[in-house]
Design a protein around this motif. Sequence first.
Motif: not given
Length: 90
Positions: A70-82
């Motif tokens: 549950e905590d793993a997604a708070t380790f990063y922020t997706v800036l761009k997906e292409t």
Amino acid sequence: MRLDKFLKVSRLIKRRTMAKEVADQGRVLVNGLQAKAGTPVKPGDELTIQFGQKDVVVRVERMEENARKEDAATFYTVLKETRREQEDLF
């Protein structure tokens, strides 16, 4: 923290051995520079990861040695997906 360990703990890549292979194939950039599995990462770094036909750019927000799912997604922020266009073979 090593790049391969961060990718595994953050669950961007499921297994550490796979994270090591992806990094050693040159499919991960840290702040625009090609990175190996042992490259150190820290909060604020930008990672560009090539997943097949998709490129994902994330910013490292925080890190811990171990993390619950549950905590793993708070380790990063997706800036761009292409999505990269498939090149014609002919």
